[in-house]
Design an enzyme around this catalytic site. Structure first.
Site, PDB file in Angstrom:
ATOM      1  N   LYS A 174       0.973  -0.776  -0.061  1.00 21.12           N
ATOM      2  CA  LYS A 174      -0.434   0.173   0.061  1.00 21.12           C
ATOM      3  C   LYS A 174       1.369   0.980   0.120  1.00 21.12           C
ATOM      4  O   LYS A 174       1.786   1.713   0.803  1.00 21.12           O
ATOM      5  CB  LYS A 174      -0.883  -0.066   1.570  1.00 21.12           C
ATOM      6  CG  LYS A 174      -2.077   0.786   1.024  1.00 21.12           C
ATOM      7  CD  LYS A 174      -2.283   1.453   2.523  1.00 21.12           C
ATOM      8  CE  LYS A 174      -1.470   2.991   2.920  1.00 21.12           C
ATOM      9  NZ  LYS A 174      -1.004   4.235   1.993  1.00 21.12           N
ATOM     10  N   GLU A 382       9.283  16.347  15.616  1.00 23.87           N
ATOM     11  CA  GLU A 382      10.066  15.772  14.325  1.00 23.87           C
ATOM     12  C   GLU A 382      10.048  17.482  13.143  1.00 23.87           C
ATOM     13  O   GLU A 382       8.269  17.044  13.006  1.00 23.87           O
ATOM     14  CB  GLU A 382      10.106  14.545  13.460  1.00 23.87           C
ATOM     15  CG  GLU A 382      10.929  13.438  13.726  1.00 23.87           C
ATOM     16  CD  GLU A 382      10.259  12.382  12.702  1.00 23.87           C
ATOM     17  OE1 GLU A 382      10.905  11.677  11.995  1.00 23.87           O
ATOM     18  OE2 GLU A 382       9.234  12.124  12.372  1.00 23.87           O
TER      19      GLU A 382
HETATM   20  P1  ADP Z   1       3.240  10.188   7.329  1.00 22.05           P
HETATM   21  O1  ADP Z   1       3.607  11.502   8.650  1.00 22.05           O
HETATM   22  O2  ADP Z   1       5.085   9.991   7.133  1.00 22.05           O
HETATM   23  O3  ADP Z   1       3.264  10.852   5.683  1.00 22.05           O
HETATM   24  P2  ADP Z   1       1.924   8.736   8.305  1.00 22.05           P
HETATM   25  O4  ADP Z   1       2.124   6.954   9.186  1.00 22.05           O
HETATM   26  O5  ADP Z   1       0.584   9.037   8.511  1.00 22.05           O
HETATM   27  O6  ADP Z   1       3.628   9.325   8.210  1.00 22.05           O
HETATM   28  O7  ADP Z   1       1.891   7.023   6.871  1.00 22.05           O
HETATM   29  C1  ADP Z   1       2.642   6.766   6.673  1.00 22.05           C
HETATM   30  C2  ADP Z   1       2.148   5.308   5.777  1.00 22.05           C
HETATM   31  O8  ADP Z   1       0.903   5.017   6.806  1.00 22.05           O
HETATM   32  C3  ADP Z   1       1.076   6.087   4.572  1.00 22.05           C
HETATM   33  O9  ADP Z   1       1.264   5.122   3.304  1.00 22.05           O
HETATM   34  C4  ADP Z   1      -0.297   6.217   5.318  1.00 22.05           C
HETATM   35  O10 ADP Z   1      -1.370   5.897   3.904  1.00 22.05           O
HETATM   36  C5  ADP Z   1      -0.580   5.156   6.210  1.00 22.05           C
HETATM   37  N1  ADP Z   1      -1.105   5.049   6.649  1.00 22.05           N
HETATM   38  C6  ADP Z   1      -1.934   5.984   7.709  1.00 22.05           C
HETATM   39  N2  ADP Z   1      -2.422   5.955   8.823  1.00 22.05           N
HETATM   40  C7  ADP Z   1      -3.195   4.556   8.640  1.00 22.05           C
HETATM   41  C8  ADP Z   1      -3.637   4.011   9.690  1.00 22.05           C
HETATM   42  N3  ADP Z   1      -4.660   4.287   9.962  1.00 22.05           N
HETATM   43  N4  ADP Z   1      -3.646   2.471   9.078  1.00 22.05           N
HETATM   44  C9  ADP Z   1      -2.820   2.017   8.221  1.00 22.05           C
HETATM   45  N5  ADP Z   1      -1.483   2.544   7.310  1.00 22.05           N
HETATM   46  C10 ADP Z   1      -1.928   4.231   7.890  1.00 22.05           C
END
Ligand code: ADP
Length: 479
Positions: A174, A382
């Protein structure tokens, strides 16, 4: 746009469209560059099923066969690095030259793990019972899932796919909603070089929550590898507990960069600039807290400020640009909030400190702030932007104490020349990685990963393949 611009899900070797789609925009211009297929839970399940079917034959291929396919994929990425770099720059914003550098770096993991595929071996163990012999073999863990962030749209993916495939696993990826195009281009190249259908599946989505949950809680998925924020990592860790799914987490950091009084100040300033401004400061190993010994603080600050003033900001397509835009408005707002809060708490902005509106809404000026303290938000969060926040310390002990004063433990850096100090400090730093007199610590041959709330497991290096392997103990009796 090149023929590598793909916009549908990649499942079982086919491009699968969906009715619902989401927009991908160029952060430098705000222009929509693609409407991308939006996978839901059903499509996620289909990709998992496909990966499970493909696993049966992929795991049976010899290590050499898997290695040869990975090498072809590596070569294809290198042959297409210009197009891949331009595509990445368009969706992510980093300068094209830097994006090509990421393609080379991302490809280097594929090359590295092609080699590691052929070095997966086992053991015959000594035993106390003469009628028994014990063999230990390594087997692929099974169907894997990967969830990756937008800051390195290529390398964060190859770091996971390459060891998974080398180990004999299949994978469902994903990619991030903001930058899915680089991952789809990689799938196209993988298909062209003959990586069998179903071994790699890519499902872009705007519903990370539901798709992520399906991946983390499916009993068919035996391993999840995630790179992203600590908050989401914790959610996935809980979800993975449902079926005790193996998990690797590369989460946030809050990297200290210490400069001691015996350091080569000019070289330390150069290394800080390279480390801090790579990808506009949007990396989890960016130096976040710059801790300088009081006696060299002025000299070091002067060296840094003059280098920061020389950085060129602009759209990634322009020649000789050092920094592109930040990824989105939220990122700009966060950086601005941290800088203004530090200023109102008494810090001094030496250079920068504002949005470069003449270039666009998302271009933040390279910034240096002094007089930063540990209590400020800019030290605790960060920054994920082009801001050097300088704090000072008096003694080595105080510097180390400040450096370790965080729940995170990903990357750390320090500059010093004294050999005894180099050993003392690198042993005292509570981090998964320590860069001594260098701001560059990420290579395919290095184990990359953190301790404390920065994660679990390592990527890259000879250790990285273990994340995708299980040990099997075969005890032969009656001999
Ligand atoms: P960043 O701040 O670097 O975007 P995130 O943790 O929000 O960090 O995003 C990293 C990845 O995790 C992305 O692919 C995002 O779509 C995915 N993501 C965000 N929320 C969720 C969730 N609740 N469950 C699984 N994946 C998620």
């Amino acid at each position: 746009m090149s023929s590598l611009t793909k916009k549908d899900c990649f499942i079982e070797g086919h491009w699968v469209p969906t009715d619902k789609r989401f927009s991908v925009t160029n952060p430098a211009t705000g222009e929509v560059i693609a409407e991308v297929a939006d996978a839901d839970e059903d499509l996620t399940q289909r990709a998992i099923n496909v990966a499970e079917t493909a696993l049966k034959s992929w795991r049976k291929k010899t290590a050499r066969e898997r290695a040869m396919l990975l090498r072809k994929w590596y070569e294809s990425m290198m042959d297409n690095k210009q197009a891949l770099g331009e595509l990445m720059s368009a969706e992510q914003g980093k300068p094209v030259a830097e994006a090509i550098g990421e393609v080379e770096y991302g490809a280097s993991f594929v090359d590295w793990f092609a080699g590691e595929a052929e070095r997966i071996d086992g053991d015959i163990l000594p035993n106390a019972d003469s009628s028994k012999r014990v063999m230990v073999t390594k087997e692929p863990v099974g169907v894997c899932a990967a969830i990756t962030p937008w800051n390195f749209p290529n390398a964060m993916i190859t770091r996971k796919i390459a060891p998974a495939l080398a180990a004999g696993c299949t994978i469902v990826v994903k990619p991030p909603q903001l930058t899915p195009l680089s991952s789809l281009a990689l799938a196209q190249l993988a298909s062209e070089v003959g990586i069998p259908d179903g071994v790699i599946n890519i499902i872009p989505t705007s519903d990370a929550k539901s798709v992520g949950k399906r991946l983390a809680t499916s009993p068919q998925v035996r391993k999840l590898s995630f790179t992203g924020s600590t908050g989401v990592g914790k959610i996935l860790m809980q979800q993975c507990s449902e079926h005790v799914t193996k998990l690797s987490l590369e989460l946030g950091g809050n990297a200290p960069f210490l400069v001691f009084d015996d350091a080569d100040i000019e070289q330390a300033a150069e290394q800080l600039i390279a480390c801090k401004f790579r990808n506009g400061g949007q990396t989890c190993v960016s130096a976040n807290r710059i801790l300088v010994q009081q006696s060299v603080a002025e000299k070091f600050t002067d060296a840094v400020v003059s280098k920061v003033k020389a950085l060129k900001v602009g759209p990634g397509t322009e020649e000789n640009v050092d920094l592109g835009p930040l990824i989105d408005q939220d990122a700009v707002d966060k950086v601005q909030r941290l800088v203004l809060a530090a200023k109102s708490d008494g810090a001094t902005i030496e250079t920068g400190g504002s949005v470069m509106t003449e270039l666009g809404d998302l271009f933040y000026a390279p910034t240096v702030i002094t007089g930063v303290t540990e209590e400020m938000d800019i030290s605790e969060e960060e920054i994920f932007g082009p801001v050097v926040a300088i704090n000072t310390f008096e003694t080595e002990e105080e510097g180390i104490e400040k450096a370790n004063n965080t729940p995170f433990g990903l990357a750390s850096y320090f500059a010093a020349k004294d050999t005894a100090r180099i050993f003392r400090v690198s042993e005292a730093l509570e981090y998964g990685m320590v860069g001594v007199n260098t701001g560059g610590i990420s290579h395919a041959y290095n184990p990359f990963g953190g301790i404390k709330e920065s994660g679990v497991g390592r990527e890259g290096s000879k250790y990285g393949i273990d994340e995708y392997l299980e040990l099997k103990t075969v005890t032969l009796g009656g001999l």
